[in-house]
Motif scaffolding. Structure first.
Motif, short mmCIF file in Angstrom:
data_model
loop_
_atom_site.label_atom_id
_atom_site.label_comp_id
_atom_site.label_asym_id
_atom_site.label_seq_id
_atom_site.Cartn_x
_atom_site.Cartn_y
_atom_site.Cartn_z
N LEU A 264 -50.62 -12.94 6.83
CA LEU A 264 -51.02 -13.43 8.51
C LEU A 264 -52.15 -12.76 8.97
CD1 LEU A 264 -47.24 -13.62 9.74
CD2 LEU A 264 -48.62 -15.39 8.87
N PRO A 265 -52.90 -13.59 9.82
CA PRO A 265 -52.78 -14.85 10.50
C PRO A 265 -52.81 -16.21 9.59
CG PRO A 265 -54.82 -13.96 11.31
CD PRO A 265 -54.10 -13.10 10.17
N GLU A 266 -53.55 -15.97 8.39
CA GLU A 266 -53.68 -17.02 7.43
C GLU A 266 -52.38 -17.41 7.04
OE1 GLU A 266 -56.53 -18.54 6.66
OE2 GLU A 266 -57.70 -16.95 8.01
N PHE A 267 -52.15 -18.99 7.53
CA PHE A 267 -50.49 -19.41 7.14
C PHE A 267 -50.83 -20.59 6.38
CE2 PHE A 267 -46.66 -21.56 8.61
CZ PHE A 267 -45.80 -20.65 8.06
N LEU A 268 -50.63 -20.21 5.05
CA LEU A 268 -50.70 -21.31 4.31
C LEU A 268 -49.35 -21.65 3.47
CD1 LEU A 268 -54.05 -20.10 2.37
CD2 LEU A 268 -53.80 -21.80 4.54
N ASP A 269 -48.40 -21.23 4.10
CA ASP A 269 -46.98 -21.23 3.36
C ASP A 269 -46.45 -22.89 3.73
OD1 ASP A 269 -47.26 -18.71 3.37
OD2 ASP A 269 -45.19 -18.26 4.61
N ALA B 72 -46.71 -26.63 25.48
CA ALA B 72 -48.04 -26.87 24.83
C ALA B 72 -48.65 -25.70 24.54
CB ALA B 72 -48.87 -27.84 25.96
N ASP B 73 -48.67 -24.58 25.46
CA ASP B 73 -49.40 -23.38 25.47
C ASP B 73 -48.83 -22.47 23.99
OD1 ASP B 73 -50.90 -23.67 27.47
OD2 ASP B 73 -49.69 -22.13 28.55
N TYR B 74 -47.44 -22.82 23.77
CA TYR B 74 -46.88 -22.50 22.37
C TYR B 74 -47.30 -23.05 21.39
CZ TYR B 74 -43.17 -20.40 19.66
OH TYR B 74 -42.42 -20.07 18.28
N HIS B 75 -47.49 -24.33 21.39
CA HIS B 75 -48.08 -25.01 20.06
C HIS B 75 -49.52 -24.91 19.78
CE1 HIS B 75 -44.65 -27.34 19.20
NE2 HIS B 75 -44.31 -27.41 20.30
N LEU C 39 -51.54 -22.79 16.56
CA LEU C 39 -52.75 -23.55 15.94
C LEU C 39 -53.69 -22.22 16.07
CD1 LEU C 39 -53.05 -27.06 17.23
CD2 LEU C 39 -52.22 -26.28 15.17
N ILE C 40 -53.97 -21.49 16.91
CA ILE C 40 -54.98 -20.49 17.20
C ILE C 40 -54.54 -19.36 16.21
CG2 ILE C 40 -56.07 -18.90 18.65
CD1 ILE C 40 -55.52 -21.07 20.79
N ASP C 41 -53.35 -18.88 16.30
CA ASP C 41 -52.83 -17.87 15.57
C ASP C 41 -51.38 -17.83 15.31
OD1 ASP C 41 -52.17 -15.28 14.42
OD2 ASP C 41 -52.71 -14.06 16.13
N PRO C 42 -50.93 -18.23 14.12
CA PRO C 42 -49.51 -18.47 13.91
C PRO C 42 -48.66 -17.47 13.72
CG PRO C 42 -50.70 -19.08 12.02
CD PRO C 42 -51.64 -18.70 13.12
N THR C 43 -49.05 -16.10 13.86
CA THR C 43 -48.52 -14.75 13.40
C THR C 43 -47.32 -14.65 14.15
OG1 THR C 43 -50.63 -13.72 12.76
CG2 THR C 43 -48.69 -12.35 13.51
#
Length: 176
Positions: A8-13, A70-73, A77-81
């Motif tokens: 993470l923060p790369e989320f390719l799962d 919407a902030d959560y979503h 997208l910015i940092d899925p960690t």
């Protein structure tokens, strides 16, 4: 557990139950669509991830991190960690439950064998590799082995409560 944030923060799962759960309340209206619209996987894991993500959103809302869904979503997208850690935590809890119920089931079969069976499951290579993945299989495995343990308890001591618990856990495992 100490590698929960690996990659993470790369989320390719692929993380299908987690992604489907986010999609269930990611529409512009931000209301929850309780129909997962995907039926090639059982839906229990999707609903479980939905509730975990809603809990993470509410915790962020209370602490002031998110003003609205919407902030959560957007944050995902910015940092899925944070979202991925919560979703991976579901798998870790399921894995710990699997180890626990394997140990209990083995101990019911032979006194003293539980610790070895739990250790063998806990250190098995496929179990370790899957621990960082967000899958419905880990939830199903925990529920299935819990059902086996309850069936062994029923065989050992009888009782309708043990039988009903085993039947309920079998149904939950099938739903996962």
């Amino acid at each position: 557990v100490w590698n929960l944030g690996h990659g993470l923060p790369e989320f390719l799962d692929e993380a299908l139950p987690f992604r489907w759960a986010l999609a269930m309340w990611g529409e512009p209206t931000l209301s929850i669509d309780w129909n997962p619209h995907r039926f090639h996987h059982p839906s229990l894991a999707t609903y479980l991830h939905l509730f975990v993500q809603l809990g993470a959103y509410l915790a962020g809302r209370v602490t002031g991190v998110y003003a609205n869904p919407a902030d959560y979503h957007l944050s995902f997208l910015i940092d899925p960690t944070p979202m991925a850690l919560a979703a991976r935590g579901v798998g870790v809890i399921a894995d710990l439950a699997t180890v626990f119920f394997v140990a209990r089931a083995a101990d019911r079969l032979r006194r003293g064998a539980g610790w070895l069976a739990g250790l063998l499951v806990g250190v098995s290579p496929s179990f370790i590799v899957g621990a960082r993945s967000i899958l419905s299989d880990t939830i199903m495995a925990a529920l299935a082995i819990a059902a086996v343990e309850r069936m062994l308890a029923y065989r050992q001591s009888g009782g309708n409560a043990r039988l009903f618990a085993a039947a309920a856990l079998i149904g939950l495992a099938a739903g996962a």
